[in-house]
Structure formats: C-alpha cells, structure tokens
Motif scaffolding. Structure first.
Motif, mmCIF file in Angstrom:
data_model
loop_
_atom_site.group_PDB
_atom_site.id
_atom_site.type_symbol
_atom_site.label_atom_id
_atom_site.label_comp_id
_atom_site.label_asym_id
_atom_site.label_seq_id
_atom_site.Cartn_x
_atom_site.Cartn_y
_atom_site.Cartn_z
ATOM 1 N N MET A 264 0.851 -1.183 0.000
ATOM 2 C CA MET A 264 0.000 0.000 0.000
ATOM 3 C C MET A 264 0.889 1.236 0.000
ATOM 4 O O MET A 264 1.982 1.220 0.570
ATOM 5 C CB MET A 264 -0.926 0.030 1.211
ATOM 6 N N THR A 265 0.396 2.295 -0.634
ATOM 7 C CA THR A 265 1.115 3.561 -0.683
ATOM 8 C C THR A 265 0.292 4.611 0.052
ATOM 9 O O THR A 265 -0.919 4.721 -0.159
ATOM 10 C CB THR A 265 1.355 3.984 -2.141
ATOM 11 N N PHE A 266 0.968 5.363 0.912
ATOM 12 C CA PHE A 266 0.327 6.373 1.747
ATOM 13 C C PHE A 266 0.979 7.726 1.489
ATOM 14 O O PHE A 266 2.186 7.793 1.241
ATOM 15 C CB PHE A 266 0.506 6.029 3.228
ATOM 16 N N PRO A 267 0.220 8.822 1.584
ATOM 17 C CA PRO A 267 0.835 10.151 1.486
ATOM 18 C C PRO A 267 1.846 10.331 2.622
ATOM 19 O O PRO A 267 1.632 9.830 3.735
ATOM 20 C CB PRO A 267 -0.351 11.114 1.654
ATOM 21 N N GLY A 268 2.914 11.045 2.366
ATOM 22 C CA GLY A 268 3.956 11.270 3.368
ATOM 23 C C GLY A 268 3.590 12.375 4.334
ATOM 24 O O GLY A 268 4.325 13.362 4.467
ATOM 25 N N VAL A 269 2.456 12.207 5.031
ATOM 26 C CA VAL A 269 1.974 13.190 6.003
ATOM 27 C C VAL A 269 1.615 12.473 7.302
ATOM 28 O O VAL A 269 1.337 11.271 7.309
ATOM 29 C CB VAL A 269 0.739 13.962 5.459
ATOM 30 N N LEU A 270 1.595 13.235 8.401
ATOM 31 C CA LEU A 270 1.335 12.641 9.709
ATOM 32 C C LEU A 270 -0.025 11.950 9.788
ATOM 33 O O LEU A 270 -0.168 10.966 10.519
ATOM 34 C CB LEU A 270 1.463 13.698 10.812
ATOM 35 N N ASP A 271 -1.018 12.418 9.036
ATOM 36 C CA ASP A 271 -2.332 11.762 9.040
ATOM 37 C C ASP A 271 -2.266 10.332 8.513
ATOM 38 O O ASP A 271 -3.214 9.563 8.694
ATOM 39 C CB ASP A 271 -3.342 12.565 8.214
ATOM 40 N N SER A 272 -1.182 9.953 7.870
ATOM 41 C CA SER A 272 -1.032 8.593 7.346
ATOM 42 C C SER A 272 -0.561 7.605 8.400
ATOM 43 O O SER A 272 -0.606 6.397 8.167
ATOM 44 C CB SER A 272 -0.045 8.582 6.172
ATOM 45 N N LEU A 273 -0.113 8.084 9.550
ATOM 46 C CA LEU A 273 0.442 7.171 10.551
ATOM 47 C C LEU A 273 -0.570 6.140 11.027
ATOM 48 O O LEU A 273 -0.239 4.962 11.156
ATOM 49 C CB LEU A 273 1.035 7.941 11.733
ATOM 50 N N SER A 274 -1.793 6.548 11.267
ATOM 51 C CA SER A 274 -2.804 5.601 11.735
ATOM 52 C C SER A 274 -3.081 4.513 10.696
ATOM 53 O O SER A 274 -3.080 3.325 11.030
ATOM 54 C CB SER A 274 -4.086 6.342 12.121
ATOM 55 N N ARG B 272 -0.102 2.116 10.622
ATOM 56 C CA ARG B 272 -0.150 1.193 11.768
ATOM 57 C C ARG B 272 -1.181 0.096 11.531
ATOM 58 O O ARG B 272 -0.944 -1.077 11.850
ATOM 59 C CB ARG B 272 -0.482 1.943 13.056
ATOM 60 N N ALA B 273 -2.331 0.464 10.984
ATOM 61 C CA ALA B 273 -3.386 -0.522 10.716
ATOM 62 C C ALA B 273 -2.896 -1.559 9.701
ATOM 63 O O ALA B 273 -3.182 -2.752 9.832
ATOM 64 C CB ALA B 273 -4.653 0.165 10.220
ATOM 65 N N PHE B 274 -2.158 -1.121 8.690
ATOM 66 C CA PHE B 274 -1.586 -2.035 7.699
ATOM 67 C C PHE B 274 -0.644 -3.018 8.392
ATOM 68 O O PHE B 274 -0.704 -4.227 8.157
ATOM 69 C CB PHE B 274 -0.844 -1.233 6.625
ATOM 70 N N ALA B 275 0.233 -2.500 9.265
ATOM 71 C CA ALA B 275 1.186 -3.365 9.983
ATOM 72 C C ALA B 275 0.450 -4.333 10.904
ATOM 73 O O ALA B 275 0.798 -5.517 10.973
ATOM 74 C CB ALA B 275 2.176 -2.513 10.779
ATOM 75 N N ARG B 276 -0.571 -3.841 11.588
ATOM 76 C CA ARG B 276 -1.353 -4.702 12.489
ATOM 77 C C ARG B 276 -2.042 -5.817 11.708
ATOM 78 O O ARG B 276 -2.059 -6.972 12.120
ATOM 79 C CB ARG B 276 -2.371 -3.863 13.260
ATOM 80 N N ASP B 277 -2.590 -5.479 10.537
ATOM 81 C CA ASP B 277 -3.239 -6.482 9.699
ATOM 82 C C ASP B 277 -2.226 -7.540 9.239
ATOM 83 O O ASP B 277 -2.511 -8.730 9.265
ATOM 84 C CB ASP B 277 -3.900 -5.806 8.494
ATOM 85 N N ALA B 278 -1.038 -7.103 8.834
ATOM 86 C CA ALA B 278 -0.002 -8.048 8.406
ATOM 87 C C ALA B 278 0.396 -8.957 9.560
ATOM 88 O O ALA B 278 0.576 -10.167 9.376
ATOM 89 C CB ALA B 278 1.215 -7.292 7.868
ATOM 90 N N ALA B 279 0.526 -8.388 10.761
ATOM 91 C CA ALA B 279 0.889 -9.184 11.941
ATOM 92 C C ALA B 279 -0.191 -10.214 12.254
ATOM 93 O O ALA B 279 0.110 -11.365 12.588
ATOM 94 C CB ALA B 279 1.112 -8.270 13.141
ATOM 95 N N THR B 280 -1.444 -9.813 12.121
ATOM 96 C CA THR B 280 -2.560 -10.736 12.354
ATOM 97 C C THR B 280 -2.533 -11.868 11.345
ATOM 98 O O THR B 280 -2.669 -13.044 11.702
ATOM 99 C CB THR B 280 -3.906 -9.986 12.285
ATOM 100 N N ARG B 281 -2.324 -11.533 10.072
ATOM 101 C CA ARG B 281 -2.255 -12.558 9.026
ATOM 102 C C ARG B 281 -1.101 -13.531 9.272
ATOM 103 O O ARG B 281 -1.196 -14.708 8.939
ATOM 104 C CB ARG B 281 -2.105 -11.914 7.654
ATOM 105 N N LEU C 145 5.099 -0.879 16.747
ATOM 106 C CA LEU C 145 5.965 0.156 17.312
ATOM 107 C C LEU C 145 7.099 0.483 16.337
ATOM 108 O O LEU C 145 7.392 1.655 16.061
ATOM 109 C CB LEU C 145 6.538 -0.302 18.654
ATOM 110 N N ALA C 146 7.735 -0.546 15.809
ATOM 111 C CA ALA C 146 8.852 -0.343 14.880
ATOM 112 C C ALA C 146 8.393 0.346 13.596
ATOM 113 O O ALA C 146 9.026 1.301 13.130
ATOM 114 C CB ALA C 146 9.520 -1.683 14.565
ATOM 115 N N VAL C 147 7.293 -0.132 13.022
ATOM 116 C CA VAL C 147 6.777 0.469 11.787
ATOM 117 C C VAL C 147 6.393 1.923 12.033
ATOM 118 O O VAL C 147 6.709 2.812 11.229
ATOM 119 C CB VAL C 147 5.585 -0.343 11.242
ATOM 120 N N ASP C 148 5.727 2.187 13.146
ATOM 121 C CA ASP C 148 5.311 3.550 13.469
ATOM 122 C C ASP C 148 6.515 4.474 13.616
ATOM 123 O O ASP C 148 6.509 5.605 13.119
ATOM 124 C CB ASP C 148 4.478 3.550 14.750
#
Length: 148
Positions: free
Chosen positions: A3-13, A16-25, A38-41
C-alpha cells in the motif's frame, strides 16, 4: 501486499493498521504485534517528519508485507531526504537511565526499532530509502515477535 500512503502525519494511523493487519495474518501474538507496530510507526514517523516535512519535500510512504514459512517482512520505502541509520549514535545505558529532560536528543526511536524486531536493515537505492523489518516465524507453525 503493498500500500502507498501520502507522506503526512495523518497517514500514521492507516500505516499502523496495515502493519497490524499483516501481523494478524502472520499469526503474531499480541506482544509481537505490538513490537512490530511500534517499529513500523517509528520508521514511518521519522520518514514523514525528517525525510519530508523538515526537508521541505513531498512524497509517499510505500509499505509492503511479505510472509513466508520463516518470517514476516515489512519493507518501507520513501523518496525523502537520504538517511543512513548507521550514522546515528545509539543511546548509551547512561542515556537510557537519564531523566528525559536531560537525555541527549535523538536515537531513542531507532533504538526501540532495533529492540522490537528480529532484524533491521536499511539501504538507499537510486532515489529511495528502503527500511526492512523482519519478525521471525517459528518452523512449527507458531509465530512470535521476539528479536533474536
């Protein structure tokens, strides 16, 4: 999955959700999921804050997840200012024990990243920075997040 996200602080959430989903999978336990997120964030925050905002640049943060029998790999790419984490001094035991108001600035986030994942690597390829975070997966099908 990428996934590609804009390089702005609003993209952090959403990052994190992308990383959490990958961890769950991947079947990471709660602690492993927390450590990976934590590391991804931390990496994404550094990219957005230092690589884009402070450098006066715009860009994106591309995050990909790859799972195989031995590991979950998260790659984070950006076109922000060139950065080499190896050039950053890690906090010493004295730094870590000092109260925050007297602690030397910088390096703590990267230290947390190194402590959170099984392996960390960073490279600059062409115009991109690429950070790779790996969480090991046990061979018996159990997944964990403990660094080796």
């Amino acid at each position: 999955m990428t996934m590609t996200f804009p390089g702005v602080l609003d993209s952090l959430s959403p990052i994190r959700a992308f990383a959490r989903d990958a961890a769950t999978r991947a079947g990471l336990d709660e602690r492993g999921t927390y450590r990976l997120c934590l590391a991804v964030d931390e990496v994404a925050t550094n990219i957005i804050t230092h690589g884009y905002a402070e450098a006066g640049r715009d860009g994106t943060v591309e995050v990909s997840a790859r799972l195989d029998a031995a590991s979950l790999t998260i790659e984070i790419e950006d076109t922000g200012a060139r950065y080499d984490p190896a050039e950053q001094p890690m906090p010493t035991k004295r730094d870590l024990a000092a109260p925050p108001e007297v602690r030397r600035a910088g390096g703590l986030g990267l230290f947390l990243v190194f402590q959170s994942v099984s392996s960390f690597s960073h490279e600059h390829i062409g115009s991109k920075n690429r950070t790779t975070l790996v969480m090991q997966v046990e061979q018996d099908g159990q997944h964990h997040g403990e660094p080796s």
